[in-house]
Design a protein around this motif. Structure first.
Motif, short mmCIF file in Angstrom:
data_model
loop_
_atom_site.label_atom_id
_atom_site.label_comp_id
_atom_site.label_asym_id
_atom_site.label_seq_id
_atom_site.Cartn_x
_atom_site.Cartn_y
_atom_site.Cartn_z
N SER A 14 1.02 -1.11 -0.18
CA SER A 14 -0.06 0.14 0.03
C SER A 14 0.91 1.50 -0.04
N ASN A 15 0.46 2.44 -0.74
CA ASN A 15 1.12 3.33 -0.92
C ASN A 15 0.29 4.71 -1.34
N PRO A 16 -0.05 5.58 -0.67
CA PRO A 16 -0.91 6.64 -1.08
C PRO A 16 -0.87 7.06 -2.36
N PRO A 17 -1.74 7.25 -3.47
CA PRO A 17 -3.27 7.26 -2.84
C PRO A 17 -3.84 5.71 -2.92
N TYR A 18 -3.14 4.78 -3.24
CA TYR A 18 -3.59 3.57 -3.19
C TYR A 18 -3.16 2.77 -1.81
N ASP A 19 -3.95 3.18 -0.94
CA ASP A 19 -3.71 2.67 0.32
C ASP A 19 -5.17 2.24 1.04
N THR A 20 -6.12 2.14 0.51
CA THR A 20 -7.28 1.74 1.02
C THR A 20 -8.00 0.49 0.12
N VAL A 21 -8.93 0.04 0.80
CA VAL A 21 -9.42 -1.33 0.25
C VAL A 21 -10.38 -0.88 -1.20
N PRO A 22 -10.95 0.10 -1.25
CA PRO A 22 -11.69 0.54 -2.57
C PRO A 22 -10.38 0.95 -3.51
N SER A 23 -9.60 1.70 -3.22
CA SER A 23 -8.51 2.08 -4.24
C SER A 23 -7.54 1.10 -4.83
N ILE A 24 -7.22 0.22 -3.88
CA ILE A 24 -6.42 -1.05 -4.39
C ILE A 24 -7.17 -2.02 -5.17
N ALA A 25 -8.55 -2.20 -4.72
CA ALA A 25 -9.47 -2.92 -5.38
C ALA A 25 -9.58 -2.35 -6.66
N ARG A 26 -9.83 -1.16 -7.01
CA ARG A 26 -10.09 -0.70 -8.40
C ARG A 26 -8.85 -0.57 -9.43
N LEU A 27 -7.79 -0.26 -8.66
CA LEU A 27 -6.37 -0.47 -9.35
C LEU A 27 -5.96 -2.01 -9.92
N LEU A 28 -6.34 -2.62 -9.41
CA LEU A 28 -5.75 -4.22 -9.67
C LEU A 28 -7.02 -4.86 -9.97
N ALA A 29 -8.15 -4.46 -10.44
CA ALA A 29 -9.33 -5.39 -10.89
C ALA A 29 -9.72 -6.36 -9.92
N SER A 30 -9.89 -6.09 -8.67
CA SER A 30 -9.98 -6.99 -7.39
C SER A 30 -11.62 -6.65 -7.05
N ASP A 31 -12.24 -7.72 -6.42
CA ASP A 31 -13.20 -7.44 -5.93
C ASP A 31 -13.14 -7.04 -4.29
N PRO A 32 -13.58 -5.88 -3.98
CA PRO A 32 -13.19 -5.18 -2.84
C PRO A 32 -13.67 -5.90 -1.53
N SER A 33 -14.80 -6.58 -1.66
CA SER A 33 -15.30 -7.30 -0.59
C SER A 33 -14.47 -8.65 -0.32
N GLN A 34 -13.76 -9.10 -1.28
CA GLN A 34 -13.07 -10.46 -1.24
C GLN A 34 -11.59 -9.75 -0.65
N LEU A 35 -11.18 -8.64 -0.89
CA LEU A 35 -9.92 -7.94 -0.69
C LEU A 35 -10.22 -7.61 1.09
N SER A 36 -11.18 -7.22 1.44
CA SER A 36 -11.17 -6.63 2.82
C SER A 36 -11.10 -8.06 3.56
N ALA A 37 -11.87 -9.07 3.06
CA ALA A 37 -12.25 -10.39 3.88
C ALA A 37 -10.91 -11.09 4.19
N ILE A 38 -10.10 -11.24 3.05
CA ILE A 38 -9.02 -11.96 3.09
C ILE A 38 -7.95 -11.40 3.78
N ASN A 39 -7.96 -10.09 3.99
CA ASN A 39 -6.95 -9.28 4.82
C ASN A 39 -7.62 -8.93 6.10
N SER A 40 -8.68 -9.35 6.60
CA SER A 40 -9.29 -9.02 7.90
C SER A 40 -9.50 -7.74 8.21
N VAL A 41 -9.92 -7.09 7.33
CA VAL A 41 -10.09 -5.27 7.56
C VAL A 41 -11.43 -5.30 7.22
#
Length: 645
Positions: free
Chosen positions: A67-94
């Motif tokens: 993580s590195n600003p501005p890509y340091d939140t669940v939504p911003s990283i998910a958008r950047l890397l074409a990931s599902d934000p709900s899966q991203l938050s769940a697997i990182n326990s956040v």
């Protein structure tokens, strides 16, 4: 005889089949191919992606992103890397909108699939002003894609990037049939960081070191990996959030562990542990050999005091690199210098002095820029070549930690006859000082109000990066208009880090020195009077710089003799109760009145805060970045609505 020949033939045939199957399970490690950006007819380069040779054409897999600003939140990283934000938050326990600490390893679940002959995840990225391939590949995507892959994916022939959207092919892969038979379910795309080894990466995610080497086409003899490249980590289970927790590294952890005495294997775990040590040591040795090959040009031009020097080298051809094993007996001083250069060559390109002579036409006066700086041409690109005085090693080590758009990039170094030379990216519009001390009638283009706000924000952002995002934090100590360069888009790059010092811990944040050095007019009163060094030193210098940009005058000319400091001088010229009415007397006349008075008053408010005598009353750089970000948005809107050119 016939039976023996037949047996031998069968053995060879079986070996070939086994080897073919084994090779089919490998993906070639990208290595130095990341440096290649031009499109070529080579359709098999690992820079284009991982070959689509898996059991399945599509699969669930995982990336590791820091993580590195501005890509340091669940939504911003998910958008950047074409990931599902709900899966991203769940697997990182956040939480779904959580913000990660800077440089935190984030597990990113993605769907990997074949696109032509390569696996990839297709992400979308909107080009921003000032973007280039280097920034997008290494800063934004951290090596999860490559310049060549972007060019091929988007069918781009140009060197520069313009506005629009890019499809970013992110590097991923699915397990082969052989890997699946071994119980491997996922190939984790891990971005290598400085100080990483195949053994330590494998250990972190519970992977078998030998399987990781095989998956990347590496071996115990050739296991060197480089920062900003991807390593496939074959795992049986999805990665866990606790596997991404990193303890602060100690100096010992940054070097390969020492070899252990051989002993009979007591258990499989003991054997694996010993293999990890061996792989780390092998990686270190091969890394030194590769660095020697890269830096061979400077070795021939270094002035060693030789004592019975003998050279022998065995060169072993390999499909990826040439492995050189030197045996050189030199004195301790020269040996230390060689080791230093080998370490530098791992992350910064080393040039021979002959290359610099060729780039500058033998340092011709026609290539001279200023001081000890010359313009040069290397591989068709303009560079700035500077002969360095002072502690070059300290400055190089700092540059190795830095990767930021608003800090000039050190692209290479050279050592020749006792002198160091730095090769920087070229800033075509030169130092800011050439643009802000202008007068009416000057033929040079006048910086607009919005450009000045943008430059101020760029400098503040670069300083904020040094203060808060380097490890440890650093104080620049010499922010001046001459140490800020402007690129072709008039975006600012901070340069000259020779005086920068660490600000690690409270002792580093507020330290005393009796050695007062700097540029007159920019040095804070607490530094001049008491030798106090802190991050507030840079804040004060930034305030001076911002004031010069807005007034078009040097700081010293704004200070009256009876004034004890610049804050008092500003307070006399622009008292708060009548600031707006008196702005016209102080704003740079070259602007010709083309500025919004309320924004100018706001800018002077920021400057006033930066110049306060009490360091505790000055804002931090992150606060200044927030203020200026809002001011820039207002300036752009004002410029658009008033049709200001």
């Amino acid at each position: 005889m016939e039976s023996s020949s037949l047996s031998l033939s069968l053995v060879i045939a079986v070996s070939i089949l086994c080897f073919s199957s084994f090779a089919h399970a490998q993906q070639p490690y990208i290595g130095q191919d990341t440096r290649v950006c031009s499109k070529t007819n080579d359709s098999s380069s690992p820079a284009l992606g991982y070959t689509c040779n898996g059991l399945n054409k599509t699969c669930q897999t995982y990336l590791i992103y820091r993580s590195n600003p501005p890509y340091d939140t669940v939504p911003s990283i998910a958008r950047l890397l074409a990931s599902d934000p709900s899966q991203l938050s769940a697997i990182n326990s956040v939480a779904p909108n959580a913000t990660f600490p800077t440089n935190k390893m984030v597990i990113v679940p993605v769907n990997c699939s074949c696109s032509g002959q390569y696996y990839q995840v297709n992400a979308s990225y909107t080009i921003k002003r000032g973007d280039n391939y280097y920034l997008i590949v290494n800063s934004t995507y951290e090596g999860l894609t490559t310049c060549r892959a972007i060019k091929v994916q988007n069918d781009i022939e140009t060197v520069d990037l313009y506005s629009g959207d890019l499809t970013i092919p992110i590097r991923c892969a699915c397990p082969t049939k052989n890997q699946t038979n071994l119980g491997i379910k996922y190939l984790l795309s891990y971005v290598v960081a400085e100080g990483n080894y195949v053994s330590t990466i494998s250990s972190r995610f519970g992977a078998n070191v030998a399987r990781t080497l095989e998956a990347n086409g590496l071996s115990e003899q050739f296991s060197t990996i480089y920062p900003f490249t991807t390593l496939l980590v074959p795992v049986r289970n999805p990665p866990l959030s606790n596997q991404t927790i990193v303890s602060p590294p100690s100096p010992r952890q940054l070097t390969p562990p020492p070899p252990q005495s051989p002993s009979p294997p007591a258990s499989s775990s003991t054997s694996v542990l010993r293999n990890k040590w061996a792989y780390a040591i092998a990686g270190s040795l091969v890394g030194a050999a590769c660095a020697l090959a890269i830096g061979s040009g400077i070795i021939f031009c270094m002035p060693f005091r030789r004592r019975n020097v003998q050279h022998t080298a065995s060169i072993v051809p390999n499909d990826r690199e040439t492995h050189v094993k030197p045996i050189v007996e030199v004195d301790e001083e020269s040996q230390g210098l060689m080791q230093t250069i080998y370490g530098i060559a791992q992350s910064i390109k080393v040039y021979s002095f002959e290359e610099l002579l060729l780039a500058t036409n033998n340092f011709s006066p026609s290539y001279w820029i200023k001081g000890s700086v010359h313009r040069g041409e290397i591989d068709g690109c303009s560079v700035a070549i500077k002969k360095v005085n002072g502690d070059a090693i300290k400055e190089i080590n700092l540059f190795k930690k830095i990767n930021h758009f608003n800090i000039v990039r050190l692209s290479g170094i050279c050592f020749n006859e006792g002198d160091w030379y730095f090769v920087y990216d070229f800033a075509s519009h030169g130092p800011l000082s050439d643009w802000i001390y202008s007068t009416l009638g000057d033929s040079k283009t006048v910086l607009s109000w919005t450009q000045r706000v943008q430059i101020a924000l760029d400098v503040a952002t670069g300083l904020n990066y040094l203060h808060g995002f380097t490890n440890p934090p650093h104080i620049h100590k010499n922010i001046t208009s001459g140490n800020v360069l402007l690129d072709s888009d008039f975006r600012a790059k901070i340069t000259n880090l020779g005086m920068a010092r660490s600000a690690e811990g409270e002792a580093g944040r507020f330290a005393l020195t009796s050695h007062i050095v700097g540029t007159r007019g920019y040095m804070a009163p607490e530094y001049l009077e008491n030798g106090l060094v802190s991050m507030a030193l840079d804040v004060y210098a930034f305030g001076v710089l911002a004031m010069e940009m807005i007034t078009g005058k040097e700081a010293e000319s704004l200070t009256r003799e009876e004034s004890s400091n610049l804050f008092d001088a500003l307070d006399e010229m622009l008292p708060e109760d009548s600031m707006t009415e008196r702005l016209a007397d102080l704003i740079d006349p070259s602007l010709g009145g083309r500025y919004p008075s309320d924004q100018a008053a706001f800018m002077f408010g920021i400057i006033r805060c930066c110049l306060k005598k009490n360091t505790a009353d000055r804002p931090d750089m992150d606060e200044i970045v927030q203020y200026l970000s809002g001011l820039l948005a207002s300036a752009i809107n004002w410029e658009s609505s008033n049709n200001v050119i």
